[in-house]
Enzyme design. Structure first.
Site, PDB file in Angstrom:
ATOM      1  N   SER A  19       0.846  -1.178   0.000  1.00 51.03           N
ATOM      2  CA  SER A  19       0.000   0.000   0.000  1.00 51.03           C
ATOM      3  C   SER A  19       0.890   1.239   0.000  1.00 51.03           C
ATOM      4  CB  SER A  19      -0.947  -0.032   1.206  1.00 51.03           C
ATOM      5  OG  SER A  19      -1.785   1.099   1.237  1.00 51.03           O
ATOM      6  N   TYR A  28      -5.205   8.626  -6.069  1.00 54.86           N
ATOM      7  CA  TYR A  28      -4.188   7.660  -5.639  1.00 54.86           C
ATOM      8  C   TYR A  28      -4.553   7.094  -4.270  1.00 54.86           C
ATOM      9  CZ  TYR A  28       0.321   5.811  -4.056  1.00 54.86           C
ATOM     10  OH  TYR A  28       1.313   4.995  -3.563  1.00 54.86           O
ATOM     11  N   LYS A  60      -5.614   3.246  -2.793  1.00 56.67           N
ATOM     12  CA  LYS A  60      -4.928   2.590  -1.676  1.00 56.67           C
ATOM     13  C   LYS A  60      -5.862   2.366  -0.491  1.00 56.67           C
ATOM     14  CE  LYS A  60      -0.835   2.190  -3.561  1.00 56.67           C
ATOM     15  NZ  LYS A  60      -0.274   0.848  -3.871  1.00 56.67           N
TER      16      LYS A  60
END
Length: 283
Positions: free
Chosen positions: A140, A154, A158
């Site tokens: 991650s 982004y 994650k």
């Protein structure tokens, strides 16, 4: 001293041709373990195939293509007979203000960072369950703990990775399979050099100018440091669900979580007042 191949493990590493993935691959091979390395471009892995003829095999793979992922996992198991460690490392980064993202930008980010890890996890699980062992490591990011300006999509990818992995860990623990989420800070990899940006909306110029005045300095390390930490993780009998890599991001994560707790406590009265259990209403 030669490695003890009788106890060697078999790794399956995505994004193995560069960055952290390549460092993980080299580290595992140097230990005497066997590695299947997959990537969209496997040309950088050809030298390793020559050097480690019996312990390394690469396959070209786009992890966003689910059917191809399942086929490649089967090839990997046919080649080495089993899998012990699965490292979902492949990922990319697109930065920009939320309003600037196109549909294609968002799909590219989510498909690689989230769906790719889901497809790999689904593909390997029947084998790990059957052998009642194995460890899935999801790479991650500090961006999976907190988000900031320009990291929204982004971090969304994650956050999704972390949520699904947390549930997955509870589901597969009954079969002797571990799941760990690794949250790295900055490392000198091509994640930065290959980083993409959205097309700028001029309306956000003042925001960008403000961010530039904040003077944020990246704290980046050699990928070998991450590989060393990964070995400690996989060799622990009770590996943690989450592992942060880096002092700078460790402090940032703690500060962020304490801030969340403070907010929850500040609004505790409102939160608790919103619950008054009643019998199921009649239709």
């Amino acid at each position: 001293m030669k490695p003890n191949n009788s106890t060697s493990k078999v790794w399956f590493i995505t994004g193995a041709s560069s960055g952290l993935g390549l460092e993980f691959t080299k580290t595992a091979l140097n230990l005497g373990d066997k590695v299947v390395g997959v990537a969209r471009n496997i040309e950088p892995l050809m030298e390793l195939e020559k050097r480690y003829k019996t312990t390394f095999k690469s396959f070209k793979l786009d992890i966003t293509e689910r059917a191809s992922v399942f086929e490649t996992v089967e090839k990997a198991i046919t080649h080495f007979g089993k899998l012990d460690l699965v490292v979902n490392n492949a990922g990319n980064m697109i930065l920009g203000m939320i309003e600037e993202f196109t549909e294609d930008d968002i799909k590219q980010q989510i498909d690689t960072n989230f769906y790719g890890a889901v497809w790999v996890s689904q593909a390997v699980l029947p084998h790990l369950r059957k052998q009642k062992s194995g460890h899935i490591i999801q790479i991650s990011s500090i961006g999976g703990i907190l988000a900031g300006p320009m990291t929204g999509i982004y971090s969304a990818s994650k956050f999704a990775l972390e949520g699904f992995s947390e549930a997955l860990a509870q589901e597969v623990s009954h079969f002797g399979v571990h799941v760990s989420i690794v949250e790295p800070g900055g490392y000198w990899t091509n994640l930065y050099t290959n980083m993409q940006f959205t097309t700028i909306h001029e309306e956000y110029s003042p925001v960008r100018e403000f961010l530039e005045t904040q003077g944020y300095e990246s704290k980046d390390s050699h990928p070998k440091e991450a590989a060393t930490a990964l070995l400690k993780l996989i060799n622990d009998e009770k590996p943690p669900l989450r592992l942060i890599l880096g002092s700078h991001v460790f402090d940032a994560a703690i500060e962020h979580e304490l801030s969340k707790i403070k907010t929850w406590k500040d609004w505790e009265t409102v939160s608790r007042s919103a619950e008054k259990a009643i019998p199921q209403p009649e239709e």
